[in-house]
Structure formats: structure tokens, C-alpha cells
Design a protein around this motif. Structure first.
Motif, mmCIF file in Angstrom:
data_model
loop_
_atom_site.group_PDB
_atom_site.id
_atom_site.type_symbol
_atom_site.label_atom_id
_atom_site.label_comp_id
_atom_site.label_asym_id
_atom_site.label_seq_id
_atom_site.Cartn_x
_atom_site.Cartn_y
_atom_site.Cartn_z
ATOM 1 N N LYS A 1 -6.101 7.874 5.292
ATOM 2 C CA LYS A 1 -7.270 7.009 5.161
ATOM 3 C C LYS A 1 -7.188 6.198 3.871
ATOM 4 C CE LYS A 1 -9.602 8.028 8.830
ATOM 5 N NZ LYS A 1 -9.813 7.006 9.850
ATOM 6 N N THR A 2 -6.229 6.557 3.015
ATOM 7 C CA THR A 2 -5.949 5.829 1.786
ATOM 8 C C THR A 2 -4.446 5.627 1.707
ATOM 9 O OG1 THR A 2 -7.815 6.898 0.675
ATOM 10 C CG2 THR A 2 -6.181 5.843 -0.737
ATOM 11 N N ILE A 3 -4.036 4.401 1.388
ATOM 12 C CA ILE A 3 -2.611 4.111 1.242
ATOM 13 C C ILE A 3 -2.397 3.488 -0.128
ATOM 14 C CG2 ILE A 3 -0.626 2.818 2.113
ATOM 15 C CD1 ILE A 3 -1.881 3.044 4.914
ATOM 16 N N LEU A 4 -1.532 4.123 -0.902
ATOM 17 C CA LEU A 4 -1.192 3.629 -2.223
ATOM 18 C C LEU A 4 -0.071 2.610 -2.087
ATOM 19 C CD1 LEU A 4 -1.023 7.062 -4.089
ATOM 20 C CD2 LEU A 4 -3.022 5.659 -3.559
ATOM 21 N N LEU A 5 -0.219 1.474 -2.729
ATOM 22 C CA LEU A 5 0.839 0.479 -2.738
ATOM 23 C C LEU A 5 1.813 0.900 -3.831
ATOM 24 C CD1 LEU A 5 -1.278 -2.755 -2.202
ATOM 25 C CD2 LEU A 5 -0.135 -1.302 -0.506
ATOM 26 N N GLY A 6 2.901 1.503 -3.404
ATOM 27 C CA GLY A 6 3.837 2.164 -4.309
ATOM 28 C C GLY A 6 4.943 1.280 -4.816
ATOM 29 N N CYS A 7 4.656 0.009 -4.989
ATOM 30 C CA CYS A 7 5.623 -0.920 -5.553
ATOM 31 C C CYS A 7 4.840 -2.063 -6.186
ATOM 32 C CB CYS A 7 6.550 -1.452 -4.468
ATOM 33 S SG CYS A 7 7.699 -2.714 -5.047
ATOM 34 N N ALA A 8 5.215 -2.457 -7.378
ATOM 35 C CA ALA A 8 4.516 -3.556 -8.052
ATOM 36 C C ALA A 8 4.592 -4.841 -7.242
ATOM 37 C CB ALA A 8 5.094 -3.762 -9.447
ATOM 38 N N GLY A 9 5.617 -4.991 -6.420
ATOM 39 C CA GLY A 9 5.746 -6.172 -5.573
ATOM 40 C C GLY A 9 4.669 -6.268 -4.507
ATOM 41 N N LEU A 10 3.961 -5.182 -4.238
ATOM 42 C CA LEU A 10 2.867 -5.169 -3.264
ATOM 43 C C LEU A 10 1.513 -5.464 -3.910
ATOM 44 C CD1 LEU A 10 4.015 -2.016 -1.285
ATOM 45 C CD2 LEU A 10 3.954 -4.349 -0.399
ATOM 46 N N SER A 11 1.510 -5.581 -5.227
ATOM 47 C CA SER A 11 0.266 -5.822 -5.951
ATOM 48 C C SER A 11 -0.410 -7.097 -5.449
ATOM 49 C CB SER A 11 0.559 -5.949 -7.451
ATOM 50 O OG SER A 11 -0.632 -6.057 -8.174
ATOM 51 N N GLY A 12 -1.715 -6.983 -5.226
ATOM 52 C CA GLY A 12 -2.495 -8.118 -4.756
ATOM 53 C C GLY A 12 -2.633 -8.210 -3.248
ATOM 54 N N LEU A 13 -1.968 -7.326 -2.513
ATOM 55 C CA LEU A 13 -2.024 -7.363 -1.046
ATOM 56 C C LEU A 13 -3.034 -6.393 -0.453
ATOM 57 C CD1 LEU A 13 1.772 -7.691 -0.179
ATOM 58 C CD2 LEU A 13 0.010 -9.479 -0.063
ATOM 59 N N GLU A 14 -3.762 -5.659 -1.302
ATOM 60 C CA GLU A 14 -4.633 -4.603 -0.780
ATOM 61 C C GLU A 14 -5.734 -5.134 0.143
ATOM 62 O OE1 GLU A 14 -6.427 -5.803 -4.728
ATOM 63 O OE2 GLU A 14 -4.397 -5.505 -3.961
ATOM 64 N N LYS A 15 -6.374 -6.210 -0.195
ATOM 65 C CA LYS A 15 -7.468 -6.733 0.651
ATOM 66 C C LYS A 15 -6.932 -7.267 1.972
ATOM 67 C CE LYS A 15 -10.762 -5.751 -2.158
ATOM 68 N NZ LYS A 15 -11.348 -4.457 -1.973
ATOM 69 N N LYS A 16 -5.815 -7.936 1.915
ATOM 70 C CA LYS A 16 -5.195 -8.470 3.138
ATOM 71 C C LYS A 16 -4.787 -7.328 4.073
ATOM 72 C CE LYS A 16 -1.811 -11.884 4.584
ATOM 73 N NZ LYS A 16 -0.728 -12.773 4.194
ATOM 74 N N LEU A 17 -4.251 -6.260 3.516
ATOM 75 C CA LEU A 17 -3.876 -5.100 4.335
ATOM 76 C C LEU A 17 -5.109 -4.377 4.868
ATOM 77 C CD1 LEU A 17 -0.871 -3.855 2.208
ATOM 78 C CD2 LEU A 17 -0.760 -4.498 4.633
ATOM 79 N N GLU A 18 -6.148 -4.251 4.047
ATOM 80 C CA GLU A 18 -7.379 -3.593 4.501
ATOM 81 C C GLU A 18 -7.998 -4.331 5.692
ATOM 82 O OE1 GLU A 18 -9.947 -3.169 1.101
ATOM 83 O OE2 GLU A 18 -8.842 -1.435 0.368
ATOM 84 N N ALA A 19 -7.825 -5.627 5.744
ATOM 85 C CA ALA A 19 -8.368 -6.410 6.858
ATOM 86 C C ALA A 19 -7.692 -6.068 8.183
ATOM 87 C CB ALA A 19 -8.220 -7.905 6.569
ATOM 88 N N GLU A 20 -6.533 -5.440 8.113
ATOM 89 C CA GLU A 20 -5.775 -5.078 9.321
ATOM 90 C C GLU A 20 -6.117 -3.691 9.862
ATOM 91 O OE1 GLU A 20 -3.530 -7.085 10.927
ATOM 92 O OE2 GLU A 20 -4.067 -8.685 9.524
ATOM 93 N N PHE A 21 -6.787 -2.881 9.051
ATOM 94 C CA PHE A 21 -7.054 -1.492 9.421
ATOM 95 C C PHE A 21 -8.516 -1.148 9.164
ATOM 96 C CE2 PHE A 21 -2.592 -1.691 8.245
ATOM 97 C CZ PHE A 21 -1.974 -1.019 9.288
ATOM 98 N N GLU A 22 -9.168 -0.613 10.159
ATOM 99 C CA GLU A 22 -10.550 -0.194 10.004
ATOM 100 C C GLU A 22 -10.601 1.136 9.261
ATOM 101 O OE1 GLU A 22 -14.232 0.972 12.927
ATOM 102 O OE2 GLU A 22 -12.854 -0.602 13.573
ATOM 103 N N ASP A 23 -11.452 1.217 8.263
ATOM 104 C CA ASP A 23 -11.692 2.450 7.504
ATOM 105 C C ASP A 23 -10.465 2.988 6.768
ATOM 106 O OD1 ASP A 23 -14.379 2.500 8.343
ATOM 107 O OD2 ASP A 23 -13.834 3.518 10.196
#
Length: 126
Positions: free
Chosen positions: A81-103
């Protein structure tokens, strides 16, 4: 970065968490780091590390976003239910990814790590 995001994941919700990273070489390293962080024991809340196998310099490229979603889905399908972005290259993508998955909450580890360091410096100065 790692410690801050893992701490946040396990203290804000007692649900499962996983890590999304760049390349498969990081999977065993991050899996072991989670185990070590918890005193060398397996962590039932941890679903594991999943690599996107996208070059770190291309992680922010929109043409690779669908693959990031597909790889994050592996963590979600394992119960995260929580996914850590484990690479600095993924920084800033959290909102875009959250839009793809409910909850499902995505944690920008760079943001959490920098906030923790700032806090530690502030307390050290007092």
C-alpha cells in the motif's frame, strides 16, 4: 534517504510496503538493507524490491512511464500500500504514479531523506 523513507513507511501505516528502483543490481542490495534495518530479520510488511530495468537517466522520460507503472504493479499485487521510490532518478514521480493506483502511496525517498537531514542539523545546532 533509505532510512528516512523506510521509517516513514512503517510508522504512518501498518500496511505492506515495497521498493521500486532502477536496475536489478539494486534488488538484492535494497532487500538486504531492509532486513538489516530491522535487525537482520525478515520483515512481513515488506513485499520486496522491484527494478524497472530502465537506465537511471531515462527514468523521468515519459516514454518509459508505462513500464514504471507495470513494475510498480508487482509491488501492489504483492499487497504493498506504500511504495518507496528507491532511486533518486525517480524523484518527483510520486504524484504521477499515485494517479495510476487507487489507495497506494508513493514515497519520494529523496524528499524524505533531505527533510530528515535538515531536521537532524536543526536539532544539532540547538
Amino acid at each position: 534517504i533509505f532510512q528516512a523513507s523506510v521509517t516513514y513507511a512503517v510508522t504512518t501505516s501498518p500496511s505492506k510496503f515495497g521498493i521500486l528502483t532502477s536496475t536489478s543490481s539494486w534488488e538484492p542490495i535494497l532487500d538486504q538493507a531492509v532486513k538489516d534495518f530491522f535487525g537482520g530479520v525478515d520483515v512481513p510488511l515488506f513485499t520486496g524490491t522491484v527494478a524497472s530495468n530502465i537506465n537511471v537517466l531515462k527514468l523521468g522520460d515519459p516514454k518509459y512511464f508505462k513500464k514504471l507503472v507495470e513494475r510498480a504493479k508487482i509491488c501492489v499485487d504483492a499487497g504493498a500500500k506504500t511504495i518507496l521510490l528507491g532511486c533518486a532518478g525517480l524523484s518527483g514521480l510520486e504524484k504521477k504514479l499515485e494517479a495510476e493506483f487507487e489507495d497506494v502511496k508513493f514515497i519520494d525517498s529523496v524528499k524524505f531523506g533531505s527533510e530528515l537531514v535538515n531536521t537532524l542539523v536543526r536539532f544539532d545546532k540547538n
